[in-house]
Enzyme design. Structure first.
Site, short mmCIF file in Angstrom:
data_model
loop_
_atom_site.label_atom_id
_atom_site.label_comp_id
_atom_site.label_asym_id
_atom_site.label_seq_id
_atom_site.Cartn_x
_atom_site.Cartn_y
_atom_site.Cartn_z
N VAL A 133 -1.84 -1.29 -3.95
CA VAL A 133 -2.89 -0.28 -3.83
C VAL A 133 -2.22 1.09 -3.81
O VAL A 133 -1.41 1.36 -2.93
CB VAL A 133 -3.71 -0.46 -2.54
CG1 VAL A 133 -4.93 0.46 -2.55
CG2 VAL A 133 -4.13 -1.90 -2.36
N MET A 143 0.83 -1.21 0.00
CA MET A 143 0.00 0.00 0.00
C MET A 143 0.85 1.25 0.00
O MET A 143 1.85 1.33 0.73
CB MET A 143 -0.90 0.04 1.24
CG MET A 143 -1.94 -1.04 1.33
SD MET A 143 -3.00 -0.74 2.76
CE MET A 143 -4.09 -2.16 2.66
N ASP A 144 0.44 2.20 -0.81
CA ASP A 144 0.96 3.56 -0.67
C ASP A 144 0.39 4.12 0.62
O ASP A 144 -0.63 3.65 1.12
CB ASP A 144 0.52 4.39 -1.88
CG ASP A 144 1.00 5.82 -1.79
OD1 ASP A 144 2.13 6.04 -1.34
OD2 ASP A 144 0.22 6.72 -2.14
N LYS A 145 1.03 5.12 1.19
CA LYS A 145 0.55 5.68 2.44
C LYS A 145 -0.45 6.81 2.22
O LYS A 145 -1.60 6.74 2.65
CB LYS A 145 1.72 6.20 3.29
CG LYS A 145 1.29 6.81 4.63
CD LYS A 145 2.48 7.15 5.49
CE LYS A 145 3.26 8.29 4.91
NZ LYS A 145 2.48 9.55 4.87
N THR A 188 -4.15 6.42 0.87
CA THR A 188 -4.57 5.02 0.98
C THR A 188 -4.74 4.64 2.44
O THR A 188 -5.84 4.32 2.88
CB THR A 188 -3.54 4.09 0.30
OG1 THR A 188 -3.39 4.47 -1.07
CG2 THR A 188 -4.00 2.64 0.35
#
Length: 665
Positions: free
Chosen positions: A538, A336-338, A341
């Protein structure tokens, strides 16, 4: 009344009903009054099957004629379909049934011919009815499409077909009516049920500047909406198109089964002929044709895919097709990107630290805002908003703007070179940190904020800090991913390690990779894949593009407002809801489990029927009955996917906490 009868005649049930009535009439003629009504029409004209014959005697009676008519009624369409497929060089199930029925007639087994074709036609009608239910999600999407719109033209309200609304026109949305277009609210307030788009059951509050989507329903208030998308260019239309394509797209397992069926069906015919020649038992050969039908095998996978993708669409989850559904069931790592997201993606400026004694807070903010005016990065918005509030916002876009992915931005402002970004950006442009900016940035990062150093003409003048809130559902989403079978959830961010670890600790992330450039994110994804992991990524924005493309499954969140995301993402979560991701993975796993169950049922049915033939006593009609029953079993099994599960709703939500939004990564 006439049109209803005509629809019935051309429907799926007319053939089995008429054929079934004729079968009953034949039995009545043969049994009533000791068979007195069963008059002889002609002597035997069929071939004698010898000791294996199970048909009538040596004369052709009225009951035989009616039974033959039942076989022809049910078998005519089957035979035509088989011949058309044969012309296209496709040997299918219809050919097996047609050959068996014709063979039964040739040897005088009219009851077997009628029973086989009647059961096959009945099974086809039942399949059509139940398969239709698996596509109900698509039908529901089509049903919510708006028919009419109230548009304002020349100051007057006109009701016109929704497809005739032009982009830029103003439409009125009243309480209880469907939103006819994609658009932006000009004025008014209301609550809009967006379940058909995002899967969210709670109506969303709408006011000036908010986006609305065609097919959603106003539950309260009154809105004036300017159309930005109409007709086929709406989010709903794109969803319908995507679901249509996805439900028809084949999974890898299905493609294999299709190839298997192309060889399997001719092999059954060869086996039947060989068995008939070797044993001299024509009835045995015809029975083998019937029991060898791979009907359940053929529908076992597509019916599960259609049901699974349909269920996902109801929940605001668009899956690109069967192949991606199958891959999603294997996901073992989610990256995941931070920013946007795991966090809400709505940052605000929290600190302006002045390091140049000759300047004030407004000066540092003015220089930073002047550079950010030419940036499209999410971090630019809170800086510009704060500058506007303080009255030092830029009046124009800088002449030269050079975004440096993963580091920051360089801009030429009134002849001055302005840098806004991370320490890496300062190093890249040879700017020395003579005023302790790195220590200030580290302290801000330790508080869960994203620091940005500002330098003008090679001199550091200050540090800004921006913070965002961790999504309320981020920790629960990570927990649900683990429960769904994902072994590791990792964060890939361009932010510094202190900030990234703060978010990771708050959300329960297993592994944190910080201070990454776009190519670094790609390297992490590829490294995970080399370890044998199936990776879902994501993310959003340009920085995530390489990793999204390399991942086994690319996931886009909040895709309702993005036509590109709906069309290109392997999984598009229409709402801005992270909890939909573990739900999508769980549904994919359930779907693949159903596919495997269906294959087992189909193969077991064929094996049992073959055992019945070897043991003796299994007739064509019983074989067809069992065959059709197995088809219905796999369809009903797939329909279980349409029911809700425990993953459809989550009651517990995490409390939001303040954290950084991420760097330019």
């Amino acid at each position: 009344m006439g049109s209803r009868f005509e629809r019935w005649v051309h429907g799926d049930w007319s053939t089995p009903v008429v054929s079934g009535v004729l079968v009953l009439v034949s039995f009545v003629l043969r049994q009533s009054a000791g068979g007195a009504g069963d008059v002889t029409l002609s002597p035997q004209w069929w071939l004698d099957a010898g000791e294996h014959a199970t048909g009538p005697g040596t004369v052709f009676t009225l009951a035989d004629a009616v039974m033959l008519a039942a076989a022809v009624t049910a078998g005519w369409g089957i035979t035509i379909t088989a011949l058309r497929a044969l012309v296209a060089r496709v040997v299918g199930i219809d050919l097996l049934v047609a050959a068996a029925a014709i063979g039964a007639v040739v040897i005088g087994n009219f009851w077997e011919a009628a029973a086989v074709t009647f059961l096959f036609a009945t099974g086809h009608a039942l399949e059509a009815a139940t398969l239709g239910k698996t596509r109900s999600a698509l039908a529901e999407l089509v049903a919510v499409a708006p028919d009419h719109a109230v548009v304002v033209r020349d100051g007057e309200q006109l009701e016109i077909p929704a497809a005739q609304v032009r982009v830029g026109e103003v439409v009125l949305v009243k309480n209880g009516t469907k939103v006819p277009v994609d658009g932006e609210v000009l004025d008014g307030t209301g609550a809009v049920d967006e379940a058909s788009i995002t899967g969210e059951s709670i109506p969303a509050e709408k006011s000036r500047g908010d986006r609305v989507y065609a097919g959603t329903i106003s539950r309260a208030g009154f809105l004036r909406v300017q159309a930005t998308g109409t007709g086929a260019d709406t989010t709903l239309a794109r969803i319908i198109h995507r679901v249509e394509e996805a439900q028809d797209a084949k999974a890898r397992t299905q493609a294999f089964m299709d190839r298997f069926s192309r060889w399997y069906t001719p092999a059954v015919m060869v086996l039947a002929v060989a068995a008939g020649v070797v044993t001299g038992d024509v009835v045995l050969a015809l029975t083998l044709l019937v029991i060898g039908c791979p009907g359940a095998l053929v529908v076992s996978i597509p019916v599960a895919i259609v049901a699974g993708i349909g269920r996902a669409a109801r929940r605001g989850i668009l899956i690109k097709g069967g192949e991606f559904l199958e891959t999603s069931a294997k996901i073992s790592v989610v990256a995941m990107d931070k920013t946007g997201t795991l966090t809400e993606g709505r940052p605000r400026l929290t600190d302006v630290v002045v390091l140049d004694p000759r300047l004030g807070r407004a000066d540092v903010l003015r220089w930073a805002a002047a550079a950010e005016a030419g940036s499209e990065h999410p971090l630019a918005r809170p800086v510009l908003a704060a500058a506007d509030e303080d009255g030092v916002g830029p009046s124009e876009i800088p002449g030269t703007v050079v975004p440096v992915p993963g580091m920051g931005i360089m801009a030429e402002v009134d002849g001055h070179r302005v840098l806004v970004g991370s320490p890496l950006l300062l190093e890249r442009y040879g700017v020395a940190d003579a005023r302790g900016a790195s220590q200030v940035a580290a302290a801000l990062a330790a508080d869960g904020k994203t620091p940005m150093t500002v330098a003008v003409d090679g001199s550091v003048i200050g540090v800004l800090a921006v913070a965002d809130q961790v999504r309320a559902d981020a920790a629960e989403a990570v927990s649900m991913l683990h429960r769904a079978g994902v072994t590791k959830v990792v964060m890939l961010t361009g932010d510094n390690r202190l900030v990234a670890e703060a978010v990771g600790k708050a959300t329960g992330i297993d592994e944190v990779h910080a201070a990454l450039l776009p190519e670094d994110k790609l390297d992490v994804v590829e490294q995970l894949q080399r370890q044998g992991r199936t990776v879902a990524m994501v993310g959003d924005g340009v920085n995530d593009t390489p990793a999204l493309a390399a991942a086994d499954i690319g996931v886009a969140m909040g895709a309702a407002g993005s036509a590109a995301a709906v069309e290109t993402a392997d999984i598009a979560l229409m709402g801005d809801d992270l909890l939909r991701l573990p739900e999508a993975i769980s549904l994919a796993r359930r779907t693949v489990a159903v596919m495997r169950q269906n294959i087992v049922v189909a193969l077991a049915t064929v094996v049992l029927l073959l055992a019945g033939v070897v043991a003796g006593g299994l007739t064509m009609s019983v074989g067809m009955l069992v065959h059709e029953a197995s088809v219905l079993v796999v369809i009903v099994n797939a329909m279980r996917l349409l029911r809700s599960s425990g993953h459809d709703a989550v009651d517990q939500r995490s409390r939001p906490s303040l954290t950084s939004v991420g760097s330019r990564g």
